[in-house]
Write an enzyme that holds these catalytic residues in place. Structure first.
Site, PDB file in Angstrom:
ATOM      1  N   ASP A 274     -13.561  -1.770   3.192  1.00 23.81           N
ATOM      2  CA  ASP A 274     -12.621  -1.899   4.308  1.00 23.81           C
ATOM      3  C   ASP A 274     -13.353  -1.380   5.551  1.00 23.81           C
ATOM      4  O   ASP A 274     -14.011  -2.159   6.276  1.00 23.81           O
ATOM      5  CB  ASP A 274     -11.342  -1.096   3.984  1.00 23.81           C
ATOM      6  CG  ASP A 274     -10.356  -0.974   5.133  1.00 23.81           C
ATOM      7  OD1 ASP A 274     -10.644  -1.431   6.246  1.00 23.81           O
ATOM      8  OD2 ASP A 274      -9.259  -0.391   4.939  1.00 23.81           O
TER       9      ASP A 274
ATOM     10  N   SER B  56       0.865  -1.168   0.000  1.00 24.84           N
ATOM     11  CA  SER B  56       0.000   0.000   0.000  1.00 24.84           C
ATOM     12  C   SER B  56       0.908   1.225   0.000  1.00 24.84           C
ATOM     13  O   SER B  56       1.697   1.413   0.926  1.00 24.84           O
ATOM     14  CB  SER B  56      -0.860  -0.024   1.268  1.00 24.84           C
ATOM     15  OG  SER B  56      -1.601   1.171   1.381  1.00 24.84           O
TER      16      SER B  56
ATOM     17  N   LYS C 211      -2.868   4.947  -2.495  1.00 22.38           N
ATOM     18  CA  LYS C 211      -3.855   5.766  -1.807  1.00 22.38           C
ATOM     19  C   LYS C 211      -4.270   6.870  -2.759  1.00 22.38           C
ATOM     20  O   LYS C 211      -3.431   7.408  -3.501  1.00 22.38           O
ATOM     21  CB  LYS C 211      -3.241   6.369  -0.543  1.00 22.38           C
ATOM     22  CG  LYS C 211      -2.950   5.332   0.523  1.00 22.38           C
ATOM     23  CD  LYS C 211      -4.240   4.770   1.104  1.00 22.38           C
ATOM     24  CE  LYS C 211      -3.960   3.862   2.282  1.00 22.38           C
ATOM     25  NZ  LYS C 211      -5.205   3.323   2.871  1.00 22.38           N
TER      26      LYS C 211
ATOM     27  N   GLU D  77     -11.004   0.700  -3.279  1.00 22.45           N
ATOM     28  CA  GLU D  77     -11.285   0.416  -1.865  1.00 22.45           C
ATOM     29  C   GLU D  77     -11.966   1.602  -1.182  1.00 22.45           C
ATOM     30  O   GLU D  77     -11.484   2.732  -1.270  1.00 22.45           O
ATOM     31  CB  GLU D  77      -9.956   0.070  -1.177  1.00 22.45           C
ATOM     32  CG  GLU D  77     -10.071  -0.521   0.197  1.00 22.45           C
ATOM     33  CD  GLU D  77      -8.690  -0.888   0.768  1.00 22.45           C
ATOM     34  OE1 GLU D  77      -7.730  -1.091  -0.012  1.00 22.45           O
ATOM     35  OE2 GLU D  77      -8.569  -0.947   1.998  1.00 22.45           O
TER      36      GLU D  77
ATOM     37  N   LYS E  28      -9.449  -6.909   8.144  1.00 24.43           N
ATOM     38  CA  LYS E  28      -8.434  -6.482   9.120  1.00 24.43           C
ATOM     39  C   LYS E  28      -8.891  -7.037  10.450  1.00 24.43           C
ATOM     40  O   LYS E  28     -10.013  -6.754  10.894  1.00 24.43           O
ATOM     41  CB  LYS E  28      -8.353  -4.958   9.204  1.00 24.43           C
ATOM     42  CG  LYS E  28      -7.708  -4.312   7.987  1.00 24.43           C
ATOM     43  CD  LYS E  28      -7.635  -2.810   8.145  1.00 24.43           C
ATOM     44  CE  LYS E  28      -7.031  -2.189   6.890  1.00 24.43           C
ATOM     45  NZ  LYS E  28      -7.253  -0.731   6.851  1.00 24.43           N
TER      46      LYS E  28
ATOM     47  N   ASP F 119      -7.104   2.980  -2.990  1.00 24.42           N
ATOM     48  CA  ASP F 119      -7.823   3.048  -1.708  1.00 24.42           C
ATOM     49  C   ASP F 119      -8.093   4.503  -1.383  1.00 24.42           C
ATOM     50  O   ASP F 119      -7.165   5.296  -1.195  1.00 24.42           O
ATOM     51  CB  ASP F 119      -6.973   2.404  -0.603  1.00 24.42           C
ATOM     52  CG  ASP F 119      -7.699   2.312   0.732  1.00 24.42           C
ATOM     53  OD1 ASP F 119      -8.853   2.790   0.829  1.00 24.42           O
ATOM     54  OD2 ASP F 119      -7.109   1.767   1.689  1.00 24.42           O
TER      55      ASP F 119
ATOM     56  N   GLY G 203      -3.771  -4.068   6.248  1.00 20.13           N
ATOM     57  CA  GLY G 203      -2.740  -3.744   7.236  1.00 20.13           C
ATOM     58  C   GLY G 203      -3.040  -2.422   7.904  1.00 20.13           C
ATOM     59  O   GLY G 203      -3.806  -1.611   7.381  1.00 20.13           O
TER      60      GLY G 203
ATOM     61  N   LYS H 220      -1.019  -1.095  -4.474  1.00 19.91           N
ATOM     62  CA  LYS H 220      -2.223  -0.307  -4.139  1.00 19.91           C
ATOM     63  C   LYS H 220      -1.768   1.110  -3.859  1.00 19.91           C
ATOM     64  O   LYS H 220      -0.784   1.323  -3.150  1.00 19.91           O
ATOM     65  CB  LYS H 220      -2.904  -0.924  -2.923  1.00 19.91           C
ATOM     66  CG  LYS H 220      -3.783  -0.003  -2.080  1.00 19.91           C
ATOM     67  CD  LYS H 220      -4.470  -0.774  -0.967  1.00 19.91           C
ATOM     68  CE  LYS H 220      -4.596   0.058   0.296  1.00 19.91           C
ATOM     69  NZ  LYS H 220      -5.197  -0.717   1.417  1.00 19.91           N
TER      70      LYS H 220
HETATM   71  O1  OSB Z   1      -7.087   1.855   4.666  1.00 22.71           O
HETATM   72  O2  OSB Z   1      -5.909   0.117   4.413  1.00 22.71           O
HETATM   73  C1  OSB Z   1      -6.082   1.219   4.933  1.00 22.71           C
HETATM   74  C2  OSB Z   1      -2.961   2.135   6.946  1.00 22.71           C
HETATM   75  C3  OSB Z   1      -3.538   2.771   8.028  1.00 22.71           C
HETATM   76  C4  OSB Z   1      -4.898   2.939   8.066  1.00 22.71           C
HETATM   77  C5  OSB Z   1      -5.696   2.448   7.036  1.00 22.71           C
HETATM   78  C6  OSB Z   1      -5.122   1.799   5.951  1.00 22.71           C
HETATM   79  C7  OSB Z   1      -3.733   1.677   5.896  1.00 22.71           C
HETATM   80  C8  OSB Z   1      -3.022   1.091   4.776  1.00 22.71           C
HETATM   81  C9  OSB Z   1      -1.633   0.590   5.048  1.00 22.71           C
HETATM   82  O3  OSB Z   1      -3.434   1.055   3.646  1.00 22.71           O
HETATM   83  C10 OSB Z   1      -1.497  -0.868   5.014  1.00 22.71           C
HETATM   84  C11 OSB Z   1      -0.155  -1.272   5.563  1.00 22.71           C
HETATM   85  O4  OSB Z   1       0.816  -1.195   4.813  1.00 22.71           O
HETATM   86  O5  OSB Z   1      -0.087  -1.680   6.741  1.00 22.71           O
HETATM   87 MG    MG Z   2      -8.231   0.674   3.306  1.00 24.24          MG
END
Ligand code: OSB
Ligand code: MG
Length: 380
Positions: free
Chosen positions: A238, A135, A163, A213, A262, A188, A290, A161
């Site tokens: 999510d 991510s 953001k 996402e 998660k 995402d 994550g 992925k």
């Molecule tokens: O939306 O998946 C998410 C990290 C913190 C809060 C929300 C998210 C995320 C990530 C990071 O996308 C995932 C990771 O590398 O741990």
């Molecule tokens: Mg997410």
């Protein structure tokens, strides 16, 4: 098993690189751990809540309060045979799912150690190798993002992925696709859009994204279903999925075609497995999300990802992407083909580095049976 003491810890761990989402930038994690003394062994759990209530309502401070005042007293001194017995003991407390998960997951770990079995097998895992993606947060520039994509692909990661948010979406998809037309690419939004953006979101269909996402509100199923009807790209939920019942509602409403699981968000391993089973019965692919975990939460994510329904690469990646030094030994490493392997060792297969944890600890509190009994008195 009897839980004799629960120690809460807050660790301060700087991230190797800042992580930015549509709700803000994180440069250092305040990591919350629970250390559980169970029948003479020590088991660990991580509370994945953030410092601010931006991703969800919980923060490590609300979790600290909930565990100290309510959740630890509900567990201490109880005869517990298995991790799956924990949710019923914590059920009276509404919400606080990340706090609950940190405790339940520690009990699962204790159970695995006691039964001398790998945690991944105890959870129902079937694969010895999990598929990894990354991510990538919002960067200072497009060039910086492209550099990161190149780096992670070279490392072997199977899915990228990114953001996104208004102003950081179609332009970046365009540039990534120009250079890498074939890779598995997803995005995402962490709820950065509304239904006013439908025409804009339709442009996402031009980039052959694996999924989008959580584009809309964190607590919504209905409007995601409205949006999904107008998009070719599958929506992945999510934030909105808090439990298996939510997953069922989302699937029935056709709010999404994919679910991100998660373990903290759904309140622990038992519910994570329930969401997994429900999705699998409905042929909805899942993957493991994550929360910028330390090695303790990361090892738990690795174990969960071995379940059969985790058919898409997850956000579980190597320790070194986050930390200069992780708090487990060995660190989580990813092979050149973008996989993490699990072994036959009892428990998680990783040792906890207690010396390092002690050095990183900024706040610590132990809750014992005596205190728990006192706290429970008004209810008797
Ligand atoms: O939306 O998946 C998410 C990290 C913190 C809060 C929300 C998210 C995320 C990530 C990071 O996308 C995932 C990771 O590398 O741990
Ligand atoms: Mg997410």
């Amino acid at each position: 098993m009897q839980i004799d003491a629960i120690t809460l810890r807050e660790l301060h761990m700087p991230l190797v690189h800042f992580f930015e989402t549509s709700f803000g930038r994180t440069t250092e994690r305040r990591v919350m751990l629970v250390e559980m003394a169970v029948d003479g062994i020590t088991a660990w759990g991580e509370c994945v809540a953030g410092e601010h209530p931006y991703y969800s309502e919980e923060t490590i401070d609300t979790a600290w309060y909930a565990i100290q005042e309510e959740l630890a007293p509900a567990l201490l001194g109880r005869q517990i045979n298995a991790g799956r017995e924990v949710p019923a003991l914590l059920q009276r407390v509404r919400g606080h799912r990340m706090a609950k998960a940190s405790l339940e997951n520690a009990v699962w770990q204790a159970e695995a150690q006691q039964k001398q079995t790998p945690l991944w097998k105890l959870l129902g895992g079937v694969r010895k190798e999990i598929a990894c993606g990354v991510s990538l947060g919002i960067q200072n520039s497009l060039e910086q993002l492209l550099e990161k994509v190149a780096l992670e692909l070279a490392a072997g990661y199977q899915r990228i992925k990114v953001k996104c948010k208004p102003g950081w979406d179609v332009q970046i998809f365009q540039r990534i696709r120009e250079r890498w037309p074939e890779i598995l690419l997803s995005c995402d939004a962490n709820s950065a859009y509304t239904l006013k953006d439908v025409e804009h979101l339709k442009q996402f269909d031009n980039f052959n994204l694996l999924m989008i996402e959580q584009p809309l509100w964190n607590d919504d199923f209905y409007f995601h279903a409205v949006l999904q009807k107008q998009l070719k790209t599958r929506i992945c939920l999510d934030e909105a999925i808090r439990n298996a019942r939510d997953a069922q509602a989302a699937i029935k409403l056709a709010s999404c075609g994919i679910i991100n699981i998660k373990v903290g968000r759904v309140g622990g391993f038992s519910e994570a497995v329930a969401v997994h089973d429900l999705a699998k019965a409905n042929n909805v692919p899942v993957w493991c999300g994550g929360m910028l975990e330390s090695g303790i939460g990361r090892a738990h994510n690795v174990a969960l990802s071995t379940l059969p329904g985790f058919t898409l690469p997850g956000d579980v990646s190597a320790s070194k992407r986050y930390w200069k030094e992780d708090i487990i030994e060995p660190e989580v490493t990813v092979s050149g083909k973008g996989t993490i392997s699990v072994g036959e060792e009892a428990g998680t297969g990783y040792e906890v580095r207690t010396d390092l944890i002690e050095r990183l600890t900024a706040r610590k509190k132990t809750i014992r049976i005596a205190a728990a009994v006192r706290a429970k008195l008004p209810h008797h």
